[in-house]
Design a protein around this motif. Sequence first.
Motif, short mmCIF file in Angstrom:
data_model
loop_
_atom_site.label_atom_id
_atom_site.label_comp_id
_atom_site.label_asym_id
_atom_site.label_seq_id
_atom_site.Cartn_x
_atom_site.Cartn_y
_atom_site.Cartn_z
N UNK A 331 1.83 4.17 -0.11
CA UNK A 331 1.79 4.91 -1.39
C UNK A 331 1.24 4.03 -2.51
N UNK A 332 1.56 2.72 -2.47
CA UNK A 332 1.01 1.82 -3.49
C UNK A 332 -0.52 1.79 -3.37
N UNK A 333 -1.02 1.73 -2.15
CA UNK A 333 -2.47 1.67 -1.96
C UNK A 333 -3.13 2.97 -2.44
N UNK A 334 -2.48 4.10 -2.20
CA UNK A 334 -3.04 5.38 -2.64
C UNK A 334 -3.15 5.40 -4.17
N UNK A 335 -2.11 4.87 -4.81
CA UNK A 335 -2.10 4.82 -6.27
C UNK A 335 -3.22 3.90 -6.80
N UNK A 336 -3.34 2.75 -6.17
CA UNK A 336 -4.40 1.81 -6.58
C UNK A 336 -5.77 2.46 -6.38
N UNK A 337 -5.92 3.16 -5.27
CA UNK A 337 -7.19 3.82 -4.95
C UNK A 337 -7.63 4.79 -6.03
N UNK A 338 -6.64 5.44 -6.67
CA UNK A 338 -7.00 6.39 -7.74
C UNK A 338 -7.48 5.68 -8.99
N UNK A 339 -6.94 4.48 -9.24
CA UNK A 339 -7.27 3.76 -10.47
C UNK A 339 -8.54 2.91 -10.33
N UNK A 340 -8.78 2.38 -9.14
CA UNK A 340 -9.83 1.36 -8.97
C UNK A 340 -11.20 2.01 -8.85
N UNK A 341 -12.21 1.33 -9.35
CA UNK A 341 -13.56 1.83 -9.10
C UNK A 341 -14.03 1.42 -7.71
N UNK A 342 -13.40 0.40 -7.16
CA UNK A 342 -13.66 0.01 -5.78
C UNK A 342 -12.33 -0.39 -5.15
N UNK A 343 -12.04 0.14 -3.97
CA UNK A 343 -10.93 -0.37 -3.18
C UNK A 343 -11.35 -0.33 -1.72
N UNK A 344 -11.42 -1.50 -1.12
CA UNK A 344 -11.72 -1.55 0.30
C UNK A 344 -10.56 -2.26 0.99
N UNK A 345 -9.95 -1.58 1.95
CA UNK A 345 -8.86 -2.21 2.70
C UNK A 345 -9.48 -2.97 3.86
N UNK A 346 -9.39 -4.29 3.79
CA UNK A 346 -10.06 -5.11 4.81
C UNK A 346 -9.31 -5.09 6.13
N UNK A 347 -8.00 -4.86 6.06
CA UNK A 347 -7.23 -4.78 7.30
C UNK A 347 -5.81 -5.28 7.14
N UNK A 348 -4.94 -4.84 8.03
CA UNK A 348 -3.56 -5.33 8.11
C UNK A 348 -3.42 -6.13 9.39
N UNK A 349 -2.56 -7.16 9.34
CA UNK A 349 -2.46 -8.07 10.49
C UNK A 349 -1.18 -8.89 10.38
N UNK A 350 -0.72 -9.43 11.50
CA UNK A 350 0.52 -10.22 11.48
C UNK A 350 0.36 -11.50 10.65
N UNK A 351 1.39 -11.84 9.88
CA UNK A 351 1.40 -13.12 9.18
C UNK A 351 1.39 -14.26 10.19
N UNK A 352 0.63 -15.30 9.87
CA UNK A 352 0.58 -16.44 10.79
C UNK A 352 1.87 -17.24 10.71
N UNK A 353 2.55 -17.16 9.56
CA UNK A 353 3.80 -17.93 9.41
C UNK A 353 4.95 -17.00 9.15
N UNK A 354 6.08 -17.33 9.73
CA UNK A 354 7.21 -16.41 9.64
C UNK A 354 8.19 -16.86 8.56
#
Lengths: 354, 354
Positions: A331-354
């Motif tokens: 939902x945060x990303x959807x909100x940002x998408x409405x405001x931004x002139x550009x939003x590209x989601x590069x990807x989601x992935x596991x954190x290398x450090x826990x």
Amino acid sequence: MSEPINELRSRIDALDAELLKLLNQRAQLAREIGRLKNGAVYRPEREAQVLRRLKQLNGGPLSAEVVERLFVEIISACRALEQPLTVAYLGPEGTFSEESAIKRFGSSAERMPCPSIDEVFRAVESRHAHYGVVPVENSTEGAVGRTLDLLLQTPLKVCGEIMLQVHQTLLFNGDSLAEVKRVYSHPQSFAQCQQWLASNLRHAERVTAPSNAEAARLASGEPGAAAIASRRAGSRFQLKVFVENIEDDPRNTTRFLVIGPEDAGISGNDKTSLVMSATNRPGAMRDLLEPFARRQIDLTRLESRPSRTGLWEYVFYVDIKGHREEPQVATALAEVGEKASLLKILGSYPCARD
Amino acid sequence: MSEPINELRSRIDALDAELLKLLNQRAQLAREIGRLKNGAVYRPEREAQVLRRLKQLNGGPLSAEVVERLFVEIISACRALEQPLTVAYLGPEGTFSEESAIKRFGSSAERMPCPSIDEVFRAVESRHAHYGVVPVENSTEGAVGRTLDLLLQTPLKVCGEIMLQVHQTLLFNGDSLAEVKRVYSHPQSFAQCQQWLASNLRHAERVTAPSNAEAARLASGEPGAAAIASRRAGSRFQLKVFVENIEDDPRNTTRFLVIGPEDAGISGNDKTSLVMSATNRPGAMRDLLEPFARRQIDLTRLESRPSRTGLWEYVFYVDIKGHREEPQVATALAEVGEKASLLKILGSYPCARD
């Protein structure tokens, strides 16, 4: 050979036989999964979960790092039974990039060294390689601009990150620190070891070299000269490791991204990388970040970069904690998408450090 | 995710937990042995026995080769808990020599690439490295004369051999063999693939290149051009592996020797390397070999080489089956020693192939 050693060895033999049996059972199960999934056998989120769990279970004496390395090899060998992965990286062989590719994919993966970051992207885009590994933040050179630019353009997704610790070592063939008259190193490495140098080698002359490997080479030919470089550079130029880990910040690391055709599923401890931009007015950036702040979604990185396309003056590279499919983040990303002139989601992935 | 995959994954998780437990138990036992032995933790004969046994026990699906690689890594990790080994080899990184060093010592060993074979010997003689790996027979270049000369002079012993298979690959970015107008390769690689070329690419032009890597580079820039080289060269220059293993002799290998301060104990399947010479009279060589022949001790290699010292016209490099401490071999060697004007026992070590 004394009796107790023979006894210990028989116990090792028994363990090895059991290990072998379990490894083959594991390979058999991995093969069955590969068949059910029709070959799509690399799931970054699954591997991250497996490794995290094993490091938590680990009671030693093997270190967490060694446990991770052994299991990456085991997973890599099991996977190669079905389909060996090809991994492109910034060559030549023997670089930190290769080390990071092995760290993630194990030595059963085919490695494809590429002469430039551009060609790593191209190799994966053209499907010559399944995945690519590119440096994105280099503690000696800062952000890797070319990687950031290419991420903006590519249809590929970020599906992993790899952290590689970079240690600085004092290489010296003498017998005591008092004998060191001169120290060679790269300016960035001097900067990383300032405190140590101030307390331990205040009177030695500091001479900058174009690279740490070159520093080691210079020191190897000159009595009374030391170098600050990697252990590996020491081996290469036959210099003794005189003092290890002399960097002021022990968490001195280089960060690499893994790029591929898809990003990763939810592993339970993930990051999402974004690029965004807004029209150039005061407060625009703060507005864009507000949807994350309101939901207490952590920003782990924020980096601005002049846009090359001319459409926006600046683009912002943002890493947040959480996976893009988790409700809060979505939902945060959807909100940002409405405001931004550009939003590209590069990807989601596991954190290398826990 | 379907149910069966989840079920298979739970079984893998259970196996992994068990593997982890056993790996740590193994590390603990190895540590105890290291303490009893005061640090002399690399015993080539013991490792050869462990690996042979595991390959015999192996029922698959993991191949014997993969089992060996995984256990070399496990042994290497356990050993590094006590004392990481440093291994010198003919660099740079990414060579077959490095591959063979990893094949024997695993990736937990410190690697020291040296610019020449001479410096590999020097690194071990000066104790900068624990062991050295040097090529001794290269299927593309024949015997490595410099290694033979240095073996004659060094106080070091041969304590192991490593066989590395060298495969030739047709690299080509087209769709069918009929499109290949030209093939680039090193002359020796052409020679190794003559039969295959005669049956499959009779009409393509053959152009020699100074190295296989260079051949791949040339082919990558030219439509209709293929190269004969390694898979790795294909990855490097983004050429497709069009046909694998096109060498006429599938047992095309390079042999490396491991040198160190001592040779190996008896493993049960060993070789002994010797250098010898006799006064230059007819039948002298036959006389020298007779003590082996009479006891049915196999010669696995016999190579003559002009002596550089001027004392003997020729020296002979001989490999025999068996360990110098085995009674048959010991008495044969004593007999040879009485007849020869020179006899140097370079060392006994486990056979790389069973």
